[in-house]
Scaffold this motif. Structure first.
Motif, PDB file in Angstrom:
ATOM      1  N   SER A  40       0.834  -1.202   0.000  1.00 56.70           N
ATOM      2  CA  SER A  40       0.000   0.000   0.000  1.00 56.70           C
ATOM      3  C   SER A  40       0.868   1.250   0.000  1.00 56.70           C
ATOM      4  O   SER A  40       0.497   2.281  -0.546  1.00 56.70           O
ATOM      5  N   ASP A  41       2.033   1.165   0.634  1.00 57.33           N
ATOM      6  CA  ASP A  41       2.938   2.315   0.673  1.00 57.33           C
ATOM      7  C   ASP A  41       3.589   2.548  -0.690  1.00 57.33           C
ATOM      8  O   ASP A  41       3.817   3.676  -1.089  1.00 57.33           O
ATOM      9  N   CYS A  42       3.922   1.462  -1.381  1.00 58.03           N
ATOM     10  CA  CYS A  42       4.761   1.591  -2.582  1.00 58.03           C
ATOM     11  C   CYS A  42       4.034   1.553  -3.919  1.00 58.03           C
ATOM     12  O   CYS A  42       4.391   2.285  -4.838  1.00 58.03           O
ATOM     13  N   VAL A  43       3.042   0.654  -4.038  1.00 57.62           N
ATOM     14  CA  VAL A  43       2.506   0.417  -5.389  1.00 57.62           C
ATOM     15  C   VAL A  43       1.813   1.659  -5.979  1.00 57.62           C
ATOM     16  O   VAL A  43       2.111   2.036  -7.118  1.00 57.62           O
ATOM     17  N   PRO A  44       0.924   2.348  -5.213  1.00 49.01           N
ATOM     18  CA  PRO A  44       0.284   3.515  -5.845  1.00 49.01           C
ATOM     19  C   PRO A  44       1.311   4.549  -6.298  1.00 49.01           C
ATOM     20  O   PRO A  44       1.183   5.108  -7.404  1.00 49.01           O
ATOM     21  N   ALA A  45       2.352   4.773  -5.503  1.00 51.36           N
ATOM     22  CA  ALA A  45       3.378   5.758  -5.876  1.00 51.36           C
ATOM     23  C   ALA A  45       4.153   5.288  -7.101  1.00 51.36           C
ATOM     24  O   ALA A  45       4.469   6.083  -8.000  1.00 51.36           O
ATOM     25  N   ALA A  46       4.449   3.993  -7.163  1.00 48.62           N
ATOM     26  CA  ALA A  46       5.199   3.460  -8.308  1.00 48.62           C
ATOM     27  C   ALA A  46       4.371   3.590  -9.587  1.00 48.62           C
ATOM     28  O   ALA A  46       4.868   3.999 -10.633  1.00 48.62           O
ATOM     29  N   VAL A  47       3.095   3.254  -9.465  1.00 48.42           N
ATOM     30  CA  VAL A  47       2.215   3.310 -10.632  1.00 48.42           C
ATOM     31  C   VAL A  47       2.055   4.760 -11.102  1.00 48.42           C
ATOM     32  O   VAL A  47       2.025   5.051 -12.307  1.00 48.42           O
ATOM     33  N   ALA A  48       1.983   5.687 -10.133  1.00 52.79           N
ATOM     34  CA  ALA A  48       1.830   7.100 -10.483  1.00 52.79           C
ATOM     35  C   ALA A  48       3.055   7.617 -11.231  1.00 52.79           C
ATOM     36  O   ALA A  48       2.965   8.577 -11.993  1.00 52.79           O
ATOM     37  N   ALA A  49       4.205   6.951 -11.026  1.00 55.74           N
ATOM     38  CA  ALA A  49       5.443   7.409 -11.667  1.00 55.74           C
ATOM     39  C   ALA A  49       5.619   6.831 -13.078  1.00 55.74           C
ATOM     40  O   ALA A  49       6.594   7.153 -13.764  1.00 55.74           O
ATOM     41  N   LEU A  50       4.669   5.999 -13.525  1.00 51.59           N
ATOM     42  CA  LEU A  50       4.799   5.410 -14.874  1.00 51.59           C
ATOM     43  C   LEU A  50       4.479   6.461 -15.945  1.00 51.59           C
ATOM     44  O   LEU A  50       3.738   7.416 -15.679  1.00 51.59           O
ATOM     45  N   PRO A  51       5.014   6.281 -17.146  1.00 44.44           N
ATOM     46  CA  PRO A  51       4.707   7.231 -18.209  1.00 44.44           C
ATOM     47  C   PRO A  51       3.202   7.274 -18.487  1.00 44.44           C
ATOM     48  O   PRO A  51       2.514   6.251 -18.338  1.00 44.44           O
ATOM     49  N   ASP A  52       2.724   8.452 -18.900  1.00 42.95           N
ATOM     50  CA  ASP A  52       1.285   8.656 -19.142  1.00 42.95           C
ATOM     51  C   ASP A  52       0.666   7.570 -20.008  1.00 42.95           C
ATOM     52  O   ASP A  52      -0.421   7.088 -19.732  1.00 42.95           O
ATOM     53  N   GLU A  53       1.395   7.181 -21.076  1.00 41.45           N
ATOM     54  CA  GLU A  53       0.769   6.261 -22.046  1.00 41.45           C
ATOM     55  C   GLU A  53       0.517   4.879 -21.411  1.00 41.45           C
ATOM     56  O   GLU A  53      -0.365   4.147 -21.837  1.00 41.45           O
ATOM     57  N   LEU A  54       1.230   4.525 -20.364  1.00 40.33           N
ATOM     58  CA  LEU A  54       0.939   3.271 -19.641  1.00 40.33           C
ATOM     59  C   LEU A  54      -0.166   3.511 -18.617  1.00 40.33           C
ATOM     60  O   LEU A  54      -1.097   2.717 -18.475  1.00 40.33           O
ATOM     61  N   ARG A  55      -0.037   4.627 -17.908  1.00 42.03           N
ATOM     62  CA  ARG A  55      -0.970   4.921 -16.810  1.00 42.03           C
ATOM     63  C   ARG A  55      -2.423   4.958 -17.265  1.00 42.03           C
ATOM     64  O   ARG A  55      -3.305   4.446 -16.587  1.00 42.03           O
ATOM     65  N   VAL A  56      -2.657   5.567 -18.413  1.00 47.93           N
ATOM     66  CA  VAL A  56      -4.053   5.709 -18.842  1.00 47.93           C
ATOM     67  C   VAL A  56      -4.680   4.358 -19.187  1.00 47.93           C
ATOM     68  O   VAL A  56      -5.901   4.224 -19.208  1.00 47.93           O
ATOM     69  N   ARG A  57      -3.840   3.371 -19.454  1.00 44.54           N
ATOM     70  CA  ARG A  57      -4.398   2.061 -19.827  1.00 44.54           C
ATOM     71  C   ARG A  57      -4.484   1.109 -18.636  1.00 44.54           C
ATOM     72  O   ARG A  57      -4.965  -0.010 -18.745  1.00 44.54           O
ATOM     73  N   LEU A  58      -3.985   1.568 -17.478  1.00 44.97           N
ATOM     74  CA  LEU A  58      -3.931   0.678 -16.321  1.00 44.97           C
ATOM     75  C   LEU A  58      -5.274   0.509 -15.628  1.00 44.97           C
ATOM     76  O   LEU A  58      -6.039   1.461 -15.517  1.00 44.97           O
ATOM     77  N   GLN A  59      -5.493  -0.694 -15.146  1.00 51.39           N
ATOM     78  CA  GLN A  59      -6.649  -0.991 -14.312  1.00 51.39           C
ATOM     79  C   GLN A  59      -6.136  -1.854 -13.170  1.00 51.39           C
ATOM     80  O   GLN A  59      -5.708  -2.986 -13.397  1.00 51.39           O
ATOM     81  N   VAL A  60      -6.143  -1.288 -11.966  1.00 49.40           N
ATOM     82  CA  VAL A  60      -5.485  -1.962 -10.846  1.00 49.40           C
ATOM     83  C   VAL A  60      -6.512  -2.597  -9.915  1.00 49.40           C
ATOM     84  O   VAL A  60      -7.503  -1.968  -9.550  1.00 49.40           O
ATOM     85  N   SER A  61      -6.264  -3.858  -9.517  1.00 54.97           N
ATOM     86  CA  SER A  61      -7.015  -4.481  -8.417  1.00 54.97           C
ATOM     87  C   SER A  61      -6.027  -4.581  -7.277  1.00 54.97           C
ATOM     88  O   SER A  61      -5.014  -5.277  -7.391  1.00 54.97           O
ATOM     89  N   HIS A  62      -6.287  -3.863  -6.191  1.00 57.29           N
ATOM     90  CA  HIS A  62      -5.298  -3.794  -5.108  1.00 57.29           C
ATOM     91  C   HIS A  62      -5.935  -4.262  -3.794  1.00 57.29           C
ATOM     92  O   HIS A  62      -6.876  -3.649  -3.295  1.00 57.29           O
ATOM     93  N   GLN A  63      -5.408  -5.348  -3.234  1.00 54.05           N
ATOM     94  CA  GLN A  63      -5.859  -5.796  -1.919  1.00 54.05           C
ATOM     95  C   GLN A  63      -5.060  -5.034  -0.873  1.00 54.05           C
ATOM     96  O   GLN A  63      -3.820  -5.110  -0.838  1.00 54.05           O
ATOM     97  N   ALA A  64      -5.774  -4.266  -0.032  1.00 52.15           N
ATOM     98  CA  ALA A  64      -5.093  -3.489   1.017  1.00 52.15           C
ATOM     99  C   ALA A  64      -5.729  -3.818   2.355  1.00 52.15           C
ATOM    100  O   ALA A  64      -6.920  -4.152   2.410  1.00 52.15           O
ATOM    101  N   ARG A  65      -4.952  -3.729   3.418  1.00 51.61           N
ATOM    102  CA  ARG A  65      -5.542  -3.913   4.746  1.00 51.61           C
ATOM    103  C   ARG A  65      -6.683  -2.908   4.911  1.00 51.61           C
ATOM    104  O   ARG A  65      -6.590  -1.792   4.410  1.00 51.61           O
ATOM    105  N   ALA A  66      -7.726  -3.306   5.663  1.00 55.29           N
ATOM    106  CA  ALA A  66      -8.913  -2.450   5.788  1.00 55.29           C
ATOM    107  C   ALA A  66      -8.520  -1.047   6.233  1.00 55.29           C
ATOM    108  O   ALA A  66      -9.040  -0.045   5.715  1.00 55.29           O
ATOM    109  N   GLU A  67      -7.564  -0.954   7.156  1.00 60.21           N
ATOM    110  CA  GLU A  67      -7.206   0.370   7.693  1.00 60.21           C
ATOM    111  C   GLU A  67      -6.429   1.222   6.674  1.00 60.21           C
ATOM    112  O   GLU A  67      -6.264   2.418   6.868  1.00 60.21           O
ATOM    113  N   ASP A  68      -5.925   0.603   5.599  1.00 60.01           N
ATOM    114  CA  ASP A  68      -5.181   1.362   4.589  1.00 60.01           C
ATOM    115  C   ASP A  68      -6.022   1.651   3.345  1.00 60.01           C
ATOM    116  O   ASP A  68      -5.597   2.415   2.470  1.00 60.01           O
TER     117      ASP A  68
END
Ligand SMILES: CC(=O)N[C@H]1[C@@H](OP(=O)(O)OP(=O)(O)OC[C@H]2O[C@@H](n3ccc(=O)[nH]c3=O)[C@H](O)[C@@H]2O)O[C@H](CO)[C@@H](O)[C@@H]1O
Length: 363
Positions: free
Chosen positions: A201-229
């Protein structure tokens, strides 16, 4: 020969890592005409919904759920003793033909009672390094089945390599056709084991946000996070303009695995078994504090065969993860080769092999 009406008692501890292989064996035995009962504690019972209803309906509770603090520690022997008495009573009543333990404290009463009453018994160890409770019983069982090979076993003890059994829903998607990353949508599945993992939860959203635009716009993420996060993770994806579904637990991981181009995951034994049976490229981030660092050991075979990139927590940050995500998501042939390598390590017949060992143990 079919196992008509024989009863198998399956004992498994409180995490998904023990419960999912137990579910896989239960499904296989039921399909062969066995009756199956499950012995677990309150934590384990939360996974019972995935078990076939006839097993989930009547769980043999083993009241060993770990309690925190000194009082919890001091009362543990008493609770295990009470659990053992309960298991002896239930076993005299139910007369199981075999008891199969998958590890974890809640298996102590059932495995202990089976030892005392001389009921045929075996254990399944999921990891390359044997867990504490399985170690206690390793010399007191008729067979040891191993999910990972090689497995470090106590001296003089022999094991049979069967692999880690996966649920029927995973088997239904075994070797599902893989669509490597191209010009279309990019499905990324992020799973942190049965409990979710904060580091993802700490790393993946930030890593994905740092990808080039042309990848980011095509991304669809399923992310399992602890309830509190979950809230902050949802916000982080939204702020980066990334489509994401964030949940504390996905009940449909097999479908999501089949549909994804890439998985980011912890390296628990069943997570790896699911990934390799379906055959998907992965970035694995082993849980460094797991006993004996067994998740790093679990991930090694995938790294060596080129099925996965392993990022130890010690070097993990958004930048290193973004580099690996980008490298795989922009290289379809590499992703395809990784998926094929993963598939070559999968053991879709593990539940069937475990079933055969169980059958051999019973007259
Ligand atoms: C922190 C720790 O010590 N973890 C251990 C625990 O892992 P843990 O309990 O995390 O279990 P695993 O990684 O083995 O299995 C997780 C299972 O949950 C499923 N899943 C996951 C997320 C989700 O949203 N939905 C879902 O269904 C996965 O597909 C997989 O089948 O037991 C494993 C088996 O002994 C060990 O290898 C792990 O090292």
């Amino acid at each position: 020969m079919s196992g008509a009406a024989r009863l198998a008692l399956i004992a498994a501890g409180g995490t998904g890592g023990h419960m999912f292989p137990a579910q896989a064996l239960a499904e296989r035995l039921l399909a062969d005409g066995w009756r199956v009962k499950l012995s677990t504690d309150d934590r384990g019972a939360r996974y019972a919904g995935g078990f076939p209803p006839e097993v989930a309906r009547e769980i043999v509770r083993s009241a060993t759920t770990a309690r925190g603090g000194l009082a919890g520690k001091l009362s543990a022997p008493l609770r295990i003793g009470q659990g053992l008495m309960g298991a002896l009573r239930a076993m005299r009543r139910d007369r199981p033909a075999v008891v199969v333990g998958f590890g974890g404290y809640p298996t102590i009463p059932a495995m202990g009672a089976a030892s005392i009453l001389g009921v045929p018994r075996m254990i399944h160890e999921q990891n390359g390094i044997m867990g504490r409770v399985n170690r206690i019983f390793a010399r007191r069982v008729d067979r040891i089945a191993c999910g990972t090979w090689p497995t470090e076993l106590p001296q003089g003890v022999e094991g049979a390599h069967v692999g880690n059994p996966v649920r029927q829903a995973v088997l239904d998607r075994a070797a599902a056709p893989y669509h490597p990353p191209g010009d279309g949508a990019l499905h990324l599945l992020v799973i942190g084991g049965s409990q979710g993992a904060r580091v993802l939860s700490d790393c993946v959203p930030a890593a994905v946000a740092a990808l080039p635009d042309e990848l980011r716009v095509r991304l669809q993420v399923s992310h399992q996070a602890r309830a509190e996060d979950a809230e902050r993770v949802t916000r982080a994806y939204a702020e980066a303009g990334i489509r994401a579904e964030v949940r504390p637990f996905f009940t449909d991981v097999p479908e999501r695995l089949a549909a994804c181009q890439l998985v980011v995951s912890r390296a628990g034994a069943s997570s790896i078994a699911d990934i390799t049976v379906i055959g998907r490229p992965a970035i694995l981030i082993p849980f460094a504090a797991a006993a004996g660092d067994h998740q790093t050991a679990n991930a090694r075979a995938l790294a060596e065969s080129g099925a996965a990139v392993v990022l130890p927590e010690s070097v993990l940050d958004a930048e290193s993860l973004a580099r690996d995500l980008r490298a795989i998501l922009t290289d379809g042939p590499r992703a395809k080769a990784m998926a094929e390598a993963a598939l070559s390590l999968g053991r879709p017949n593990a539940a069937a092999r475990l079933h055969d060992l169980v059958t051999e143990l019973t007259p």
